[in-house]
Enzyme design. Structure first.
Site, PDB file in Angstrom:
ATOM      1  N   GLY A  63      49.241  46.282  36.432  1.00 44.04           N
ATOM      2  CA  GLY A  63      48.873  45.999  34.863  1.00 44.04           C
ATOM      3  C   GLY A  63      49.831  46.189  33.934  1.00 44.04           C
ATOM      4  CD  GLU A 112      47.540  46.872  44.407  1.00 42.94           C
ATOM      5  OE1 GLU A 112      47.407  46.005  43.862  1.00 42.94           O
ATOM      6  OE2 GLU A 112      46.610  47.980  44.153  1.00 42.94           O
ATOM      7  CG  HIS A 163      43.140  49.928  42.738  1.00 39.39           C
ATOM      8  ND1 HIS A 163      43.598  50.588  41.909  1.00 39.39           N
ATOM      9  CD2 HIS A 163      43.667  48.911  43.013  1.00 39.39           C
ATOM     10  CE1 HIS A 163      44.112  49.492  41.155  1.00 39.39           C
ATOM     11  NE2 HIS A 163      44.472  48.421  41.976  1.00 39.39           N
ATOM     12  CD  GLU A 166      43.427  50.173  38.041  1.00 43.10           C
ATOM     13  OE1 GLU A 166      42.355  49.692  38.424  1.00 43.10           O
ATOM     14  OE2 GLU A 166      44.543  49.671  37.766  1.00 43.10           O
ATOM     15  CG  ASN A 190      40.842  45.294  41.970  1.00 40.10           C
ATOM     16  OD1 ASN A 190      39.736  45.458  41.813  1.00 40.10           O
ATOM     17  ND2 ASN A 190      41.784  46.209  41.945  1.00 40.10           N
ATOM     18  CE  LYS A 204      43.121  46.300  38.691  1.00 34.32           C
ATOM     19  NZ  LYS A 204      44.258  46.843  38.032  1.00 34.32           N
ATOM     20  CB  SER A 230      52.566  42.431  37.224  1.00 35.58           C
ATOM     21  OG  SER A 230      52.238  43.726  36.461  1.00 35.58           O
TER      22      SER A 230
HETATM   23  P1  PGA Z   1      47.587  43.528  38.209  1.00 30.96           P
HETATM   24  O1  PGA Z   1      46.575  44.734  39.089  1.00 30.96           O
HETATM   25  O2  PGA Z   1      47.514  42.443  39.040  1.00 30.96           O
HETATM   26  O3  PGA Z   1      46.715  43.541  37.046  1.00 30.96           O
HETATM   27  O4  PGA Z   1      49.020  44.350  38.185  1.00 30.96           O
HETATM   28  C1  PGA Z   1      46.885  44.510  40.660  1.00 30.96           C
HETATM   29  C2  PGA Z   1      45.978  45.677  41.177  1.00 30.96           C
HETATM   30  O5  PGA Z   1      45.428  46.470  40.603  1.00 30.96           O
HETATM   31  O6  PGA Z   1      45.424  45.516  42.362  1.00 30.96           O
END
Ligand code: PGA
Length: 251
Positions: A172, A166, A94, A96, A9, A11, A213
């Site tokens: 993140g 997730e 997601h 976010e 992803n 983003k 992560s």
């Molecule tokens: P990350 O994000 O691997 O940077 O923690 C995962 C995601 O948001 O799908």
């Protein structure tokens, strides 16, 4: 047996030109790994360029969101058939999107239905916040997101849907969940709801990814959990070497 899926992803990162460079860097390494599916989800505007580069490869392409209406006066939105023209997959719900753009289980449900109606494979994201986790509400939250987000879909085969578990506090932050905890949540609150909704056989075939992560140093621990069928990778999917290593760990 479920074939592992390692998805990136990207983003809000990478212009179309930068996307081409990153795909060029990672494609040979990804192509060299068999028995693992790959998916990358760049920004909308980079998708046509990515589609051109990936068309004869084993790496699938996805968008990061999709609207549920087919056309009309919805300034700024992207319709499912516009996505389906270039992509096989689409990330939906997601955390976010839920946190910053008002996404709810209801809007996740509408987007997921629209995606399926246009032959896209939704990668539906669920996961609890830190506060919910600390309050012991993980299973309650995740199973509600599953039930409400996936109500009334009419799935007839397991390859029509992917779920990503997730935990919001792991995204993140560099602080991944314990693999055994992720596996427990999937086994207790995700796969049983899939079975309720679509029957046992389909539920057993649907891939459930872990996200939050994931990096080369912890990927193998996640993939050795029976319930974890791959990863949705954010930060580490923007580094060709890391994304290749995570894919190798899944093989
Ligand atoms: P990350 O994000 O691997 O940077 O923690 C995962 C995601 O948001 O799908």
């Amino acid at each position: 047996m479920r074939t592992p899926l390692v998805a990136g992803n990207w983003k809000l990162n990478k212009t179309a030109a930068e996307t081409k460079v990153l795909i060029e860097e990672m494609l040979p390494g990804l192509e060299a790994v068999s028995n693992v599916d790959n998916l990358i989800c760049p920004s909308y505007l980079a998708i046509p360029a990515a589609a051109e580069m990936l068309k004869d490869s084993k790496v699938a392409l996805g968008a990061q969101n999709v609207y549920w209406e087919e056309a009309g006066a919805f300034t700024g939105e992207v319709a499912p058939d516009m996505v389906a023209e270039f992509c096989e997959f689409v990330i939906i719900g997601h955390s976010e999107r839920r946190a910053y753009f008002g996404e709810t289980d209801e809007s996740v449900n509408r987007r997921t239905k629209a995606a399926l109606a246009h032959g896209l494979i939704p990668v539906v994201c669920v996961g609890e916040t830190l506060a919910e986790n600390e309050a012991g509400k993980t299973d309650e939250v995740v199973s509600r997101q599953m039930r409400d987000g996936l109500a009334g879909l009419g799935i007839t085969s397991a390859d029509q849907l992917v779920i990503a578990y997730e935990p919001v506090w792991a995204i993140g932050t560099g602080k991944a969940a314990y693999p055994e905890d992720a596996s427990r949540v999937i086994g207790q609150s995700i796969r049983p709801v899939l079975a309720e909704l679509f029957g046992d056989e389909i539920a057993q075939g649907i891939r459930v990814l872990y996200g939050g992560s994931v990096k080369p140093s912890n990927a193998r621990d996640f993939f050795s959990e029976e319930e974890v069928d791959g990863a949705l990778v954010g930060g580490a999917s923007l580094k060709a070497d890391d994304f290749i290593k995570i894919t190798e760990a899944a093989a």
